[in-house]
Design an enzyme around this catalytic site. Sequence first.
Site, PDB file in Angstrom:
ATOM      1  N   LYS A 108       0.823  -1.221   0.000  1.00 47.15           N
ATOM      2  CA  LYS A 108       0.000   0.000   0.000  1.00 47.15           C
ATOM      3  C   LYS A 108       0.852   1.263   0.000  1.00 47.15           C
ATOM      4  O   LYS A 108       0.434   2.289  -0.514  1.00 47.15           O
ATOM      5  CB  LYS A 108      -0.985  -0.011   1.172  1.00 47.15           C
ATOM      6  CG  LYS A 108      -2.068  -1.072   1.003  1.00 47.15           C
ATOM      7  CD  LYS A 108      -3.366  -0.752   1.713  1.00 47.15           C
ATOM      8  CE  LYS A 108      -4.420  -1.782   1.304  1.00 47.15           C
ATOM      9  NZ  LYS A 108      -5.698  -1.624   1.987  1.00 47.15           N
ATOM     10  N   LYS A 190      -3.577 -10.107  -6.393  1.00 45.53           N
ATOM     11  CA  LYS A 190      -4.854 -10.638  -5.905  1.00 45.53           C
ATOM     12  C   LYS A 190      -5.987  -9.745  -6.404  1.00 45.53           C
ATOM     13  O   LYS A 190      -5.782  -8.558  -6.683  1.00 45.53           O
ATOM     14  CB  LYS A 190      -4.861 -10.743  -4.380  1.00 45.53           C
ATOM     15  CG  LYS A 190      -5.025  -9.431  -3.649  1.00 45.53           C
ATOM     16  CD  LYS A 190      -5.436  -9.646  -2.194  1.00 45.53           C
ATOM     17  CE  LYS A 190      -5.804  -8.289  -1.594  1.00 45.53           C
ATOM     18  NZ  LYS A 190      -6.776  -8.310  -0.548  1.00 45.53           N
ATOM     19  N   LYS A 193     -10.817  -5.005  -4.249  1.00 45.91           N
ATOM     20  CA  LYS A 193     -11.951  -4.115  -4.515  1.00 45.91           C
ATOM     21  C   LYS A 193     -11.503  -2.715  -4.898  1.00 45.91           C
ATOM     22  O   LYS A 193     -12.265  -1.957  -5.461  1.00 45.91           O
ATOM     23  CB  LYS A 193     -12.946  -4.114  -3.357  1.00 45.91           C
ATOM     24  CG  LYS A 193     -12.441  -3.661  -2.000  1.00 45.91           C
ATOM     25  CD  LYS A 193     -13.617  -3.582  -1.026  1.00 45.91           C
ATOM     26  CE  LYS A 193     -13.437  -4.453   0.189  1.00 45.91           C
ATOM     27  NZ  LYS A 193     -12.387  -4.009   1.102  1.00 45.91           N
TER      28      LYS A 193
HETATM   29  P1  ATP Z   1      -8.705  -3.244  -0.559  1.00 49.94           P
HETATM   30  O1  ATP Z   1      -8.525  -3.476  -2.010  1.00 49.94           O
HETATM   31  O2  ATP Z   1      -9.546  -2.044  -0.241  1.00 49.94           O
HETATM   32  O3  ATP Z   1      -7.450  -3.323   0.242  1.00 49.94           O
HETATM   33  P2  ATP Z   1      -9.577  -5.959  -0.345  1.00 49.94           P
HETATM   34  O4  ATP Z   1     -10.404  -6.295  -1.518  1.00 49.94           O
HETATM   35  O5  ATP Z   1      -8.207  -6.471  -0.296  1.00 49.94           O
HETATM   36  O6  ATP Z   1      -9.613  -4.424  -0.048  1.00 49.94           O
HETATM   37  P3  ATP Z   1     -10.270  -6.392   2.432  1.00 49.94           P
HETATM   38  O7  ATP Z   1     -11.351  -5.558   3.010  1.00 49.94           O
HETATM   39  O8  ATP Z   1      -8.880  -5.999   2.728  1.00 49.94           O
HETATM   40  O9  ATP Z   1     -10.431  -6.508   0.853  1.00 49.94           O
HETATM   41  O10 ATP Z   1     -10.460  -7.908   2.821  1.00 49.94           O
HETATM   42  C1  ATP Z   1     -11.643  -8.488   3.336  1.00 49.94           C
HETATM   43  C2  ATP Z   1     -11.501  -9.990   3.418  1.00 49.94           C
HETATM   44  O11 ATP Z   1     -11.499 -10.548   2.095  1.00 49.94           O
HETATM   45  C3  ATP Z   1     -10.204 -10.479   4.068  1.00 49.94           C
HETATM   46  O12 ATP Z   1     -10.483 -11.618   4.867  1.00 49.94           O
HETATM   47  C4  ATP Z   1      -9.335 -10.850   2.915  1.00 49.94           C
HETATM   48  O13 ATP Z   1      -8.393 -11.839   3.236  1.00 49.94           O
HETATM   49  C5  ATP Z   1     -10.357 -11.369   1.923  1.00 49.94           C
HETATM   50  N1  ATP Z   1      -9.892 -11.199   0.541  1.00 49.94           N
HETATM   51  C6  ATP Z   1      -9.596 -10.035  -0.071  1.00 49.94           C
HETATM   52  N2  ATP Z   1      -9.226 -10.238  -1.357  1.00 49.94           N
HETATM   53  C7  ATP Z   1      -9.298 -11.576  -1.560  1.00 49.94           C
HETATM   54  C8  ATP Z   1      -9.041 -12.420  -2.682  1.00 49.94           C
HETATM   55  N3  ATP Z   1      -8.646 -11.909  -3.845  1.00 49.94           N
HETATM   56  N4  ATP Z   1      -9.219 -13.751  -2.560  1.00 49.94           N
HETATM   57  C9  ATP Z   1      -9.633 -14.276  -1.385  1.00 49.94           C
HETATM   58  N5  ATP Z   1      -9.884 -13.536  -0.271  1.00 49.94           N
HETATM   59  C10 ATP Z   1      -9.723 -12.207  -0.351  1.00 49.94           C
END
Ligand code: ATP
Length: 326
Positions: A108, A190, A193
């Site tokens: 980040k 990965k 969002k």
């Molecule tokens: P951001 O992009 O805003 O950092 P994010 O999509 O990574 O957000 P988080 O809110 O950080 O999402 O994560 C919420 C949950 O979803 C966590 O338990 C995280 O491990 C899971 N998660 C996020 N992205 C993935 C993915 N690509 N595959 C599986 N699990 C995921």
Amino acid sequence: MYSAVQPSGNLTIGNYTGAIRNWLAMQDEYDCFFAIADMHAITVRQEPAELRRHTLELAATYLACGLDPQKCALYVQSHVPQHAELCWVLNTFTYVGEASRMTQFKDKSQKHADNINMGLMDYPVLMAADILLYLADYVPVGVDQKQHVELARDIAIRFNNRYGETFRVPEPLIKRDGASIRSLQDPAKKMSKSDENPNAAVFLTDDRDTVMRKFKRAVTDSDNRVCASEDKPGVTNLLTVYSAFVGCTVEEAEKTFEGRGYGDFKLAVGETVADVLAPIQAEQKRLLADRAYLDGVLKGGAERAYKVARRTLSKVYRKVGFYQGD
Ligand code: ATP
Ligand code: LTN
């Protein structure tokens, strides 16, 4: 059991398979707390009106996916002040070195080079406070959060060693299937969002046409054989998505598509995902039209969380020697 998602945008199918979906089975067996981590979300700049909207939408998504407010506490992190308060104490049990080594902090910092704020570095300590406040044994998350839960364990052990048994030492609970869905445009990353490329992620709110289009455009390779292997990350990711949504193994999915080309395969993945999303979307829409109900759920959840959080924090304050009156 404790987990949370940040209201930093629309949820992706990765958030669903890696996190929320795995929470559903737990709510019957465990005492569960599931939060909307708005305090974590502001470590990256958020538009205030958007943050409010995403918070409410996430609450509706939790319910639409099947979380039951009778069985678990669903609440907004900032409604329970003890998270920030415990975070401060835990900061004094966290080394700058270990915080700066966290993979997410490094990622980040690169992505938001103009805003490497203290909160971004403190993110895992606030997360440790979330988990430890509720004396959680298990933390169901996707693979990317494993390192943070391990830091929470280290902090808990350190504190317990100094002040005697206070915190439970939590364990990450990571399901093998769907724990790491990759970006559809670059499987080295990965699915996230907050990816700037809208075709990289499938959102829970995407309609059928959009879902189909995104899978159709997903990067694969040129050999047209549907099988999972290290040198075929795009195809492997689609197999992972398919198996996570159908509820089969990747090997079974490979068999299903033996001898069929990528066109067919992508169509099937899209249809499978769209079929699962349709009822969730309908329910989310219905819930969002009932603000009073959503507010009631969040208020009830915060009250339940507050009771536990207050008890833990006052124990911590006593242990560290904060004077609390006679
Ligand atoms: P951001 O992009 O805003 O950092 P994010 O999509 O990574 O957000 P988080 O809110 O950080 O999402 O994560 C919420 C949950 O979803 C966590 O338990 C995280 O491990 C899971 N998660 C996020 N992205 C993935 C993915 N690509 N595959 C599986 N699990 C995921
Ligand atoms: N950092 C988490 C969200 C989160 C969380 C938590 C997860 C905040 N607090 C406590 C588990 C336990 C993420 O998924 N990015």
